[in-house]
Design an enzyme around this catalytic site. Structure first.
Site, mmCIF file in Angstrom:
data_model
loop_
_atom_site.group_PDB
_atom_site.id
_atom_site.type_symbol
_atom_site.label_atom_id
_atom_site.label_comp_id
_atom_site.label_asym_id
_atom_site.label_seq_id
_atom_site.Cartn_x
_atom_site.Cartn_y
_atom_site.Cartn_z
ATOM 1 N N HIS A 27 1.116 -1.482 2.485
ATOM 2 C CA HIS A 27 1.178 -0.296 1.649
ATOM 3 C C HIS A 27 0.613 0.999 2.187
ATOM 4 C CE1 HIS A 27 -2.661 -2.012 0.160
ATOM 5 N NE2 HIS A 27 -2.748 -0.667 -0.162
ATOM 6 N N ASP A 58 -1.840 4.005 0.007
ATOM 7 C CA ASP A 58 -2.103 4.584 -1.442
ATOM 8 C C ASP A 58 -1.544 5.718 -1.639
ATOM 9 O OD1 ASP A 58 -3.807 1.878 -0.947
ATOM 10 O OD2 ASP A 58 -5.297 3.230 -0.312
ATOM 11 N N HIS A 73 -1.873 -0.026 5.575
ATOM 12 C CA HIS A 73 -2.986 -1.261 5.468
ATOM 13 C C HIS A 73 -2.522 -2.368 4.476
ATOM 14 C CE1 HIS A 73 -4.254 1.628 2.350
ATOM 15 N NE2 HIS A 73 -4.477 0.458 1.680
ATOM 16 N N ARG A 105 -14.739 1.911 -2.771
ATOM 17 C CA ARG A 105 -13.872 2.928 -2.454
ATOM 18 C C ARG A 105 -13.994 4.191 -2.835
ATOM 19 N NH1 ARG A 105 -7.142 2.084 -2.982
ATOM 20 N NH2 ARG A 105 -7.303 4.064 -4.081
HETATM 21 FE FE LIG Z 1 -4.589 0.212 -0.380
#
Ligand SMILES: [Fe+2]
Length: 295
Positions: free
Chosen positions: A94, A96, A253, A268
């Site tokens: 995917h 983000d 990723h 993150r």
């Molecule tokens: Fe992700």
């Protein structure tokens, strides 16, 4: 500082302290990021404040709506899996935030606690995914747009969200349900490099705009398979002090979920992006020199 192009996608950066970047080091990182779409920076010791300060160099920070936040720093999302948990976050190919009208530029992931083995993150290049297609298919795709959505992943009726909410790893599904599904070009002109990049992904793309889901599925499935099959996947092995900074517009990723019974915790920070424009076939900018100055 040394910047080494990786086989597959990205560049590895060593011999630098992100807390004390010189002007020339910063410029070299910017060039490498624009061209490679992924920086793997080794041997760092970043506090939460250092992490946020590094992210702020690249743009304003996007505070994640769905992920559990760090108890003291709301802008840091916790991407973790406990020893008794089975499902991980991001465990499929995917990119983000494609479900946003203005998708985030990318994320900076800092390893805080790692399993003894496993827990790699895999990456592929969306520049290469497009480059590898035939001229005929490229021509078709350049004229298309696609509809993306968060609802089937983060919405209130999504099984994944329901499961993750039980243990407070994700939340606020109403915000996903309130989003209007954006339409993005299937081939974007990358905002930093000017190069064409394939911008559909298996997690959030619903269909081509103006096509039904049934009509879209065979071609999307082909693109998803080809994107991974036609290039070398970069498999990031995390070590303490490793940081990954990826560009959502240039990479996909996939977080591997092969460390059951062990804890993995990542911090993150996500950086805001810009509206995406279609690649129109005009010549792109001259590639930037991404080699570091050696300092
Ligand atoms: Fe992700």
């Amino acid at each position: 500082m040394k910047i080494t192009e990786l086989e597959g996608v990205g560049a590895e950066v060593t011999g630098v302290d992100l807390r004390q970047l010189t002007t020339s080091q910063g410029a070299a990182l910017e060039s490498a990021f624009a061209e490679q779409g992924l920086l793997i920076i080794r041997d760092q010791t970043l506090s939460e404040r250092d992490h946020l300060a590094f992210a702020a160099r690249w743009g304003s920070i996007n505070t994640n709506r769905f992920f559990k936040a760090h108890p003291d720093f709301a802008e840091i999302a916790l991407v973790g899996k406990e020893p008794d948990q089975v499902v991980n976050i991001g465990g499929d190919w995917h990119t983000d935030h494609s479900y946003d009208e203005i998708p985030a530029l990318g994320s900076i992931l800092v390893a805080k606690e790692l399993p003894d083995v496993g827990g790699e993150t895999w990456f592929v290049s969306m520049y290469r995914a497009f480059e590898g297609l035939s001229d005929g298919l490229k021509k078709l795709l350049v004229g298309l747009s696609a509809v993306h959505s968060a609802k089937h992943v983060f919405g209130g009726s999504a099984p994944y969200m329901q499961e993750m909410q039980k243990v407070a790893r994700l939340g606020r599904p109403e915000l996903a349900d309130a989003l209007s599904d954006p339409v993005h070009p299937v081939v974007v002109r990358h905002p930093l490099s000017g190069r064409p990049a394939l911008y559909v992904n298996p997690a959030f793309t619903l269909r081509f705009d103006g096509w039904t889901e049934a009509e879209s599925k065979p071609l999307l499935d082909y693109l998803y398979e080809a994107a991974v099959a036609q290039q070398k996947v970069y498999r990031l092995v995390w070590h303490p002090g490793t940081i990954a900074f990826w560009d959502n517009r240039a990479t996909w990723h996939f977080a591997q979920n092969d460390y059951h019974g062990q804890r993995r915790m990542m911090h993150r920070v996500t950086v805001e992006g810009v509206p995406l424009e279609p690649f129109t076939g005009r010549p792109h900018k001259t590639p930037v020199n991404h080699r570091g100055p050696g300092d």
